[in-house]
Scaffold this active site. Structure first.
Site, PDB file in Angstrom:
ATOM      1  CE  LYS A  27      -5.709  -9.934  -2.531  1.00 14.36           C
ATOM      2  NZ  LYS A  27      -4.339  -9.488  -2.415  1.00 14.36           N
ATOM      3  NE  ARG A  51      -1.156 -14.014   1.546  1.00 11.09           N
ATOM      4  CZ  ARG A  51      -2.456 -13.878   1.764  1.00 11.09           C
ATOM      5  NH1 ARG A  51      -3.285 -13.689   0.754  1.00 11.09           N
ATOM      6  NH2 ARG A  51      -2.938 -13.935   3.000  1.00 11.09           N
TER       7      ARG A  51
HETATM    8  N1  PMM Z   1      -3.407 -10.213   0.360  1.00 19.49           N
HETATM    9  C1  PMM Z   1      -4.103 -10.407   1.494  1.00 19.49           C
HETATM   10  C2  PMM Z   1      -3.452 -10.653   2.715  1.00 19.49           C
HETATM   11  N2  PMM Z   1      -2.092 -10.697   2.769  1.00 19.49           N
HETATM   12  N3  PMM Z   1      -0.014 -10.562   1.687  1.00 19.49           N
HETATM   13  C3  PMM Z   1       0.706 -10.366   0.582  1.00 19.49           C
HETATM   14  N4  PMM Z   1       2.062 -10.388   0.636  1.00 19.49           N
HETATM   15  N5  PMM Z   1       0.119 -10.112  -0.630  1.00 19.49           N
HETATM   16  C4  PMM Z   1      -1.237 -10.057  -0.769  1.00 19.49           C
HETATM   17  O1  PMM Z   1      -1.713  -9.801  -1.895  1.00 19.49           O
HETATM   18  C5  PMM Z   1      -2.039 -10.253   0.400  1.00 19.49           C
HETATM   19  C6  PMM Z   1      -1.369 -10.502   1.623  1.00 19.49           C
HETATM   20  C7  PMM Z   1      -5.594 -10.335   1.462  1.00 19.49           C
HETATM   21  O2  PMM Z   1      -6.117 -11.517   0.996  1.00 19.49           O
HETATM   22  P1  PMM Z   1      -6.894 -12.611   1.920  1.00 19.49           P
HETATM   23  O3  PMM Z   1      -7.711 -11.824   2.920  1.00 19.49           O
HETATM   24  O4  PMM Z   1      -7.739 -13.306   0.921  1.00 19.49           O
HETATM   25  O5  PMM Z   1      -5.868 -13.471   2.553  1.00 19.49           O
END
Ligand code: PMM
Length: 269
Positions: A208, A248
């Site tokens: 991020k 995650r």
């Molecule tokens: N971040 C993304 C997508 N889903 N879900 C949870 N629970 N927490 C997060 O911080 C989160 C998420 C966006 O990240 P990506 O596009 O790199 O998957």
């Protein structure tokens, strides 16, 4: 012991290939690789939530994620489905998902909380202030930590009111969701209070912009994927130190290694 959730994105922009089946196969292979790297959980999503991303039709979302969940749902690890749609959540649970990861905390679809209540799946309630297109328009806070904590508490109350028991609820401050990179670092000051409130806490910092910002403050360019994954391994260790239930991440191997070193340092075998 902090768990590692590997990210499996089944979106056209995450796999540049010719067709749907090639995309499914690539996502399934990727998920299996993450399991081999030591993932405890896999988070399968069919809709990008990046700032400015367009919404995806529910039928398309389900066509993307359901075959992947069916193939990856085997004993020994849990699958979560990253969705804001109740119908997709229910179909994903039927396909083998054990956790519904709703980045909107049940706000995007009024049917989500009652639909999850009717299953035996756990739910991730993430802090959110609106869809990606308007993500930063909503990022205005007088007292960021107090507001985010209060808004998460209200989503937990709504989930309980819908019939979801507290043990099934996981909370997430939603780094990057309705928060600028600076805001994300401000919320880190609220982590102790969030974790102390008693629910399992999931943290998502992987790749991020808050990481790029931290590096830039020290005059370091961290824009490559390798550098972002290194920075993510550091936040994984810090998340474990803070008492997070799970992190995650995209690069499971790097986080696993970082957590193994941290455990040795702490004397945890
Ligand atoms: N971040 C993304 C997508 N889903 N879900 C949870 N629970 N927490 C997060 O911080 C989160 C998420 C966006 O990240 P990506 O596009 O790199 O998957």
């Amino acid at each position: 012991m902090t768990l590692v959730m590997g990210i499996v994105n089944v979106t056209p922009d995450s796999f540049s290939d010719g067709g749907r089946y090639a995309r499914h196969d690539a996502a399934i292979a990727h998920g299996r690789r993450l399991l081999a790297d030591g993932a405890d959980l896999l988070d399968v999503g069919g809709e990008s939530t990046r700032p400015g991303a367009e919404r995806v039709a529910q039928a398309d979302e389900q066509q993307r994620v359901l075959p992947v969940i069916e193939q990856l749902a085997t004993p020994g690890h849990a699958i979560s489905v990253d969705t804001m749609n109740a119908a997709t959540a229910v179909a994903a649970v039927a396909a083998g998902a054990r956790i519904v990861n709703d980045v909107s905390g049940g706000l995007a679809d009024p049917d989500m909380l009652p639909a999850v209540a009717a299953t035996d799946a756990d739910i991730v309630l993430q802090h959110w202030r609106g869809h990606s297109a308007d993500m930063y328009g909503a990022a205005r806070y007088d007292d960021l930590v107090a507001e985010v904590l209060g808004e998460i508490e209200r989503r937990v109350a709504a989930a309980r009111d819908a019939g979801i028991r507290g043990e099934r609820i996981i909370v997430d401050p939603g780094f990057g969701f309705g928060k600028t990179p600076e805001d994300n670092w401000r919320f880190v000051r609220g982590l102790d209070a969030l974790i102390g409130a008693g629910h399992r806490v999931l943290l998502g910092t992987s790749r991020k912009r808050m990481l790029t910002l931290a590096a830039a403050r020290a005059g370091i360019d961290a824009s490559t994927e390798a550098r972002l994954d290194l920075a993510t391994a550091v936040t994984s260790v810090l998340s474990a130190q803070a008492g997070a239930w799970a992190v995650r991440v995209h690069d499971v191997a790097a986080t696993r290694l970082a957590l193994a070193v941290r455990d040795a340092w702490e004397g945890e075998e």
